[in-house]
Design a protein around this motif. Sequence first.
Motif, short mmCIF file in Angstrom:
data_model
loop_
_atom_site.label_atom_id
_atom_site.label_comp_id
_atom_site.label_asym_id
_atom_site.label_seq_id
_atom_site.Cartn_x
_atom_site.Cartn_y
_atom_site.Cartn_z
N TRP A 104 0.82 -1.21 0.00
CA TRP A 104 0.00 0.00 0.00
C TRP A 104 0.85 1.26 0.00
O TRP A 104 2.04 1.23 0.34
N SER A 105 0.21 2.34 -0.38
CA SER A 105 0.81 3.66 -0.35
C SER A 105 -0.13 4.59 0.39
O SER A 105 -1.27 4.79 -0.07
N THR A 106 0.31 5.13 1.51
CA THR A 106 -0.52 6.09 2.21
C THR A 106 -0.54 7.43 1.47
O THR A 106 -1.51 8.17 1.57
N ASP A 107 0.53 7.72 0.72
CA ASP A 107 0.55 8.96 -0.08
C ASP A 107 -0.55 8.95 -1.14
O ASP A 107 -1.18 9.97 -1.40
N GLU A 108 -0.76 7.79 -1.75
CA GLU A 108 -1.76 7.67 -2.81
C GLU A 108 -3.09 7.10 -2.31
O GLU A 108 -4.05 6.99 -3.07
N GLN A 161 -3.84 4.05 -1.61
CA GLN A 161 -4.10 2.94 -2.52
C GLN A 161 -3.46 1.66 -2.00
O GLN A 161 -2.39 1.68 -1.41
N THR A 207 -2.68 -2.47 -3.34
CA THR A 207 -2.67 -3.36 -4.50
C THR A 207 -2.39 -4.78 -4.05
O THR A 207 -1.69 -5.00 -3.06
N THR A 232 -6.59 -3.45 -7.41
CA THR A 232 -6.22 -2.17 -6.79
C THR A 232 -7.46 -1.63 -6.06
O THR A 232 -8.57 -1.73 -6.58
N ARG A 268 -8.99 1.46 -2.93
CA ARG A 268 -8.78 2.65 -2.13
C ARG A 268 -8.41 2.23 -0.71
O ARG A 268 -8.94 1.25 -0.19
N GLN A 288 -0.72 11.37 5.80
CA GLN A 288 -1.20 12.15 4.66
C GLN A 288 -2.72 12.24 4.72
O GLN A 288 -3.40 11.27 5.06
N ALA A 297 -4.90 12.22 2.39
CA ALA A 297 -5.56 11.26 1.49
C ALA A 297 -5.79 9.92 2.17
O ALA A 297 -6.78 9.24 1.91
#
Length: 151
Positions: free
Chosen positions: A42-46, A48, A50, A60, A62, A86, A88
């Motif tokens: 995962w990406s906390t910046d995005e 997202q 996967t 993928t 949210r 972040q 997001a």
Amino acid sequence: MERLQGVVRFGRFGEDHGERARSRQALVVERFGLSGDVQYDWSTDEAQITWSCDGKVFLTGRLTVIGSISVTQQTWLWSWANESLQHAALGDIEQVRQFGEENDYPVLPWPGFNSHPELVAEARMVAASVLDAEGAVGGVNGRRATPLHGP
């Protein structure tokens, strides 16, 4: 709400929300084949997450970070109270805090609490249910708990 050895428990409320979250998670695991040799990242910046198999991403979704655990301090911190995350990655986590306030449930509107494993598990499941998440994924070494939302 009940107390067990000094630990606040959600009681029937937690059981209902936990069952809802667990059944939704089982459906998403089956529907998207998320068992076996499947990796996730995962990406906390995005905001997202996967899933992949053999190095190939096949799903993928949210990501909403709901909280984090400090192993050394043995505490849980809700993501809405964590200024280092972040924006997001917070998704709709504010709904969990509001739900706790409106329904007079301790723990949900508190910025943090002692990270008793059963209480954290219940809080995660209630949060996943309130957020209408399709599932919940525990972080590396239990550091983060994140509900997963639809692809």
